[in-house]
Design a protein around this motif. Sequence first.
Motif, PDB file in Angstrom:
ATOM      1  N   PHE A 107       0.828  -1.208   0.000  1.00 59.95           N
ATOM      2  CA  PHE A 107       0.000   0.000   0.000  1.00 59.95           C
ATOM      3  C   PHE A 107       0.866   1.262   0.000  1.00 59.95           C
ATOM      4  O   PHE A 107       0.539   2.244  -0.653  1.00 59.95           O
ATOM      5  N   ASN A 108       1.956   1.209   0.733  1.00 65.19           N
ATOM      6  CA  ASN A 108       2.813   2.395   0.756  1.00 65.19           C
ATOM      7  C   ASN A 108       3.443   2.639  -0.618  1.00 65.19           C
ATOM      8  O   ASN A 108       3.569   3.775  -1.065  1.00 65.19           O
ATOM      9  N   ALA A 111       0.790   4.241  -2.704  1.00 63.21           N
ATOM     10  CA  ALA A 111       0.644   5.653  -2.355  1.00 63.21           C
ATOM     11  C   ALA A 111       1.731   6.475  -3.058  1.00 63.21           C
ATOM     12  O   ALA A 111       1.464   7.530  -3.639  1.00 63.21           O
ATOM     13  N   TYR A 112       2.954   5.968  -3.008  1.00 61.54           N
ATOM     14  CA  TYR A 112       4.084   6.625  -3.670  1.00 61.54           C
ATOM     15  C   TYR A 112       3.840   6.825  -5.152  1.00 61.54           C
ATOM     16  O   TYR A 112       4.013   7.905  -5.700  1.00 61.54           O
TER      17      TYR A 112
ATOM     18  N   GLN B  13      -9.573   6.882  -5.425  1.00 63.20           N
ATOM     19  CA  GLN B  13      -8.420   6.521  -4.598  1.00 63.20           C
ATOM     20  C   GLN B  13      -7.272   7.494  -4.852  1.00 63.20           C
ATOM     21  O   GLN B  13      -6.917   7.750  -5.987  1.00 63.20           O
ATOM     22  N   ALA B  15      -3.269   8.966  -3.294  1.00 64.45           N
ATOM     23  CA  ALA B  15      -2.080   8.548  -2.566  1.00 64.45           C
ATOM     24  C   ALA B  15      -2.347   8.511  -1.066  1.00 64.45           C
ATOM     25  O   ALA B  15      -1.948   7.575  -0.374  1.00 64.45           O
ATOM     26  N   TYR B  18      -4.079   5.442   0.216  1.00 68.15           N
ATOM     27  CA  TYR B  18      -3.240   4.251   0.333  1.00 68.15           C
ATOM     28  C   TYR B  18      -2.213   4.367   1.449  1.00 68.15           C
ATOM     29  O   TYR B  18      -1.804   3.362   2.032  1.00 68.15           O
ATOM     30  N   LEU B  19      -1.798   5.589   1.743  1.00 63.89           N
ATOM     31  CA  LEU B  19      -0.938   5.778   2.914  1.00 63.89           C
ATOM     32  C   LEU B  19      -1.697   5.351   4.170  1.00 63.89           C
ATOM     33  O   LEU B  19      -1.170   4.636   5.037  1.00 63.89           O
ATOM     34  N   ALA B  21      -4.239   3.285   4.188  1.00 61.56           N
ATOM     35  CA  ALA B  21      -4.427   1.828   4.093  1.00 61.56           C
ATOM     36  C   ALA B  21      -3.188   1.100   4.612  1.00 61.56           C
ATOM     37  O   ALA B  21      -3.287   0.079   5.296  1.00 61.56           O
ATOM     38  N   SER B  22      -2.007   1.639   4.301  1.00 62.75           N
ATOM     39  CA  SER B  22      -0.763   1.037   4.773  1.00 62.75           C
ATOM     40  C   SER B  22      -0.709   1.044   6.298  1.00 62.75           C
ATOM     41  O   SER B  22      -0.366   0.052   6.941  1.00 62.75           O
ATOM     42  N   CYS B  25      -3.139  -1.485   7.780  1.00 69.37           N
ATOM     43  CA  CYS B  25      -2.607  -2.855   7.739  1.00 69.37           C
ATOM     44  C   CYS B  25      -1.763  -3.125   8.983  1.00 69.37           C
ATOM     45  O   CYS B  25      -1.872  -4.185   9.593  1.00 69.37           O
ATOM     46  N   GLU B  26      -0.917  -2.180   9.324  1.00 73.50           N
ATOM     47  CA  GLU B  26      -0.080  -2.318  10.519  1.00 73.50           C
ATOM     48  C   GLU B  26      -0.940  -2.507  11.748  1.00 73.50           C
ATOM     49  O   GLU B  26      -0.690  -3.376  12.577  1.00 73.50           O
ATOM     50  N   GLN B  28      -4.045  -3.511  12.001  1.00 73.24           N
ATOM     51  CA  GLN B  28      -4.747  -4.796  12.007  1.00 73.24           C
ATOM     52  C   GLN B  28      -3.819  -5.941  12.395  1.00 73.24           C
ATOM     53  O   GLN B  28      -4.173  -6.818  13.169  1.00 73.24           O
ATOM     54  N   LEU B 361       5.053  10.065   3.031  1.00 73.54           N
ATOM     55  CA  LEU B 361       5.229   8.768   2.374  1.00 73.54           C
ATOM     56  C   LEU B 361       6.614   8.201   2.671  1.00 73.54           C
ATOM     57  O   LEU B 361       6.776   7.015   2.934  1.00 73.54           O
ATOM     58  N   GLN B 362       7.597   9.082   2.632  1.00 71.16           N
ATOM     59  CA  GLN B 362       8.964   8.620   2.898  1.00 71.16           C
ATOM     60  C   GLN B 362       9.135   8.169   4.343  1.00 71.16           C
ATOM     61  O   GLN B 362       9.830   7.198   4.609  1.00 71.16           O
ATOM     62  N   GLN B 364       6.871   6.853   6.224  1.00 67.98           N
ATOM     63  CA  GLN B 364       6.248   5.534   6.343  1.00 67.98           C
ATOM     64  C   GLN B 364       7.179   4.478   5.730  1.00 67.98           C
ATOM     65  O   GLN B 364       7.383   3.415   6.314  1.00 67.98           O
ATOM     66  N   ALA B 365       7.769   4.782   4.577  1.00 65.00           N
ATOM     67  CA  ALA B 365       8.679   3.832   3.934  1.00 65.00           C
ATOM     68  C   ALA B 365       9.886   3.550   4.828  1.00 65.00           C
ATOM     69  O   ALA B 365      10.306   2.403   4.988  1.00 65.00           O
ATOM     70  N   LEU B 368       8.869   1.339   7.768  1.00 60.67           N
ATOM     71  CA  LEU B 368       8.681  -0.050   7.357  1.00 60.67           C
ATOM     72  C   LEU B 368      10.033  -0.711   7.144  1.00 60.67           C
ATOM     73  O   LEU B 368      10.239  -1.870   7.522  1.00 60.67           O
TER      74      LEU B 368
END
Lengths: 436, 436
Positions: A107-108, A111-112, B13, B15, B18-19, B21-22, B25-26, B28, B361-362, B364-365, B368
């Motif tokens: 997902f990330n 998003a990117y 949808q 970006a 989806y950020l 959504a990412s 996910c974590e 959940q 976004l970065q 989050q990346a 991760l």
Amino acid sequence: MDEHAYNTQVGAQTATDYLIASKRCETQDLEHFLALGELVATISNLVHNLQRERGASNLYLASGGAQFVRERQQLCCATDAAVNAFYSCLQRVESSIHRVHGGMRLFNRIAYLLHNLKDLKSLREQIVYRSVALEQATQHYNNLVQSLLAFVFETADAAIDPTISASLVALFNFMQGKELAGQERAAGASGFARGYFDDGHIEHINHLIDGQQRCLEVFESFADLDCAQRWTDYQAHIPVTEIEQLRVQITQKRAGDSRAGVNGRPCIKADPELANRWFVLTTSRIDAMKEVEEGLSERLRQLCEARLKEAHDRLTHHETLIKMLEQSNELPPLSPMQSASVYHSHVLADKPAGRTLMELLQFQAQRLQQMSEELNAAKTALDERKLIERAKLLLMKHRSLSEEQAHRLLRQMAMNQSRRLAEIARSVLEMADVWG
Amino acid sequence: MDEHAYNTQVGAQTATDYLIASKRCETQDLEHFLALGELVATISNLVHNLQRERGASNLYLASGGAQFVRERQQLCCATDAAVNAFYSCLQRVESSIHRVHGGMRLFNRIAYLLHNLKDLKSLREQIVYRSVALEQATQHYNNLVQSLLAFVFETADAAIDPTISASLVALFNFMQGKELAGQERAAGASGFARGYFDDGHIEHINHLIDGQQRCLEVFESFADLDCAQRWTDYQAHIPVTEIEQLRVQITQKRAGDSRAGVNGRPCIKADPELANRWFVLTTSRIDAMKEVEEGLSERLRQLCEARLKEAHDRLTHHETLIKMLEQSNELPPLSPMQSASVYHSHVLADKPAGRTLMELLQFQAQRLQQMSEELNAAKTALDERKLIERAKLLLMKHRSLSEEQAHRLLRQMAMNQSRRLAEIARSVLEMADVWG
């Protein structure tokens, strides 16, 4: 034997229910990957369109807006269609992304790439009005393509089935190789057109050639035989020798007449007449790559479908076996025909004696272990790529190097120490705390 | 900036969706691990009850059914309660198992342990009527406990959050160490009661002591400081020296009077008077371990809850930031108070300038990536254990060795070559194709 010694009190779950649940998990995972494979195919197509749009935009900008006006417009329309196909596929497979391992990473990545895709419209406007430099426009396209490729990389990392993971590793590396080939085409074309290649230019092209080679090596070691053979066959039809000759003209450090200074910087003179030839030759190579890539993408789809069918068959087969077990507490040996449809079923077929539930459980455990061992090969290739990228980033940051310089430094260390690039990258990262 | 350049045609949808959504996910995944942690706690309790029931059953059988009749019955009832608690928890968390990475492995482990658990009733009947040998009954209990521990091992392998994975690695190794301590207690008690230890017996006890040491070392390197300190503190209250003295009596190869032959086999004589003392001492150690284990289990629960709360906070925080972004296209710097609640947020807080979506976004990346790097340490410990187990199995099969002999062979090779056990195991497996 009292199968419900405890669980009648709280429910009716038995060992067989959970054996079936384990097999269902496998089936569901494969269903999700079938969906992800579709998305990867739309990305492959989108990347190809962006590469062509980038090429036309380069030529449009390089000609001061005189050439490729209509071609560019047509290619932009084709890209838009590919974007829409990607978007509608994304909506369809969103729930599958939620379910696979590493969904948060996928997902990330999405998003990117959506964030990059959003800027495409304004980039195109700037190109039309020539209010953006060629290099800058190219960089925008490159970033967008990289963010799409990064998603494909992540799907390879998320796969649990070893054959699917290997297939995605092959596909990702081929796509990455094709992207570098596209960048090489652009860099070569602009150098020939200009009439010279300076040192930075040469270094860049060497970097792109080196990168392609590494990607294609990984592709070859992970692709199935058919796809690998197809790439070998295509290469026989590409004028590889002529491309090599032009590459040598660009990249070899020659002393003497052709090496002269432009704007006070050393450079290699090039024949502008060759620009078109270079473009045609490298395009034929890239087109061949696109066809191989389509084959890889189709192969991935077939593989997911075949794996899914096998998993369904195994599930049905196990349900039958379990019903038989419940009646007789022992199973007849598998007939060779039955066993042929079962993945890794030679383990089962080896045992001619009757089988019990414990054996079914052990077969499933063995299968899962074997899958995870086989998965390691693909994971290693992905991990090595990550290591190299991280080591490069670290060197770029700490020693203020460009990506290419960082890469060359790593490669030089690897050569000097006769070690693999990934090992050097690991050492660099391990020593970061000491030296950083 | 046209945020809906394409997606208005097929959906909305972006970006930012989806950020989010990412991040969901974590969240959940952490919810599922909170549920799995509950199940692990019921397993820890069930294992402890089975260990006590096994001890009482041993003493009952060893006394020819004369002693521990009532104690055994009470302990069986306690086990039944623990089994029911496990079953009802299993039903509650089943959907979480479906959702975590490696669900198929977890389900297969559950199928295994339920299959073993199913036979407990008939085993008990055989024990009551003394129609089963002591060694065989013990082996049944050992297998059941191992299949429960195997599930805990698998949850550690399935964890994505590095702190949770480390906590599960510590817990698993402590549980495994405690199980080996229980087996050592039983083996020692029977030897003292009998009045001698033969070579097989001594080898077995050495194997159990060695195994405990390895487990506790891994525990210490993965446990949080509190739990590690608690184990250190408890050890100060356990009569460690006295246990060590008795261990030396059993295991040291002495020449002379105490070494004599029984049934023609060499053995070490032991004082039957010490049987009870040995039992009391080792029990005090195991009880202390149970308390530390409860601490570890509670720590896991707290950790899952804390991580989940942090993830929820981050999600809310990001939703707020994204709303601000949509209004102003740039964000104010984080206040130190805000950033304190955000895991790895120092990356954010380092940047005092306004932030854009690309930066979110970065971050989050980066988060991760950092998580997956930190996860590697725990995974390595688990992978090394798997390697050693696989190498042992291979040696057992190909050279017809017992598990202990295979283990001793590996250990001997490691000592001779001054290499780690896991490295030797890897070499053994790599060479299997050559020698197998």
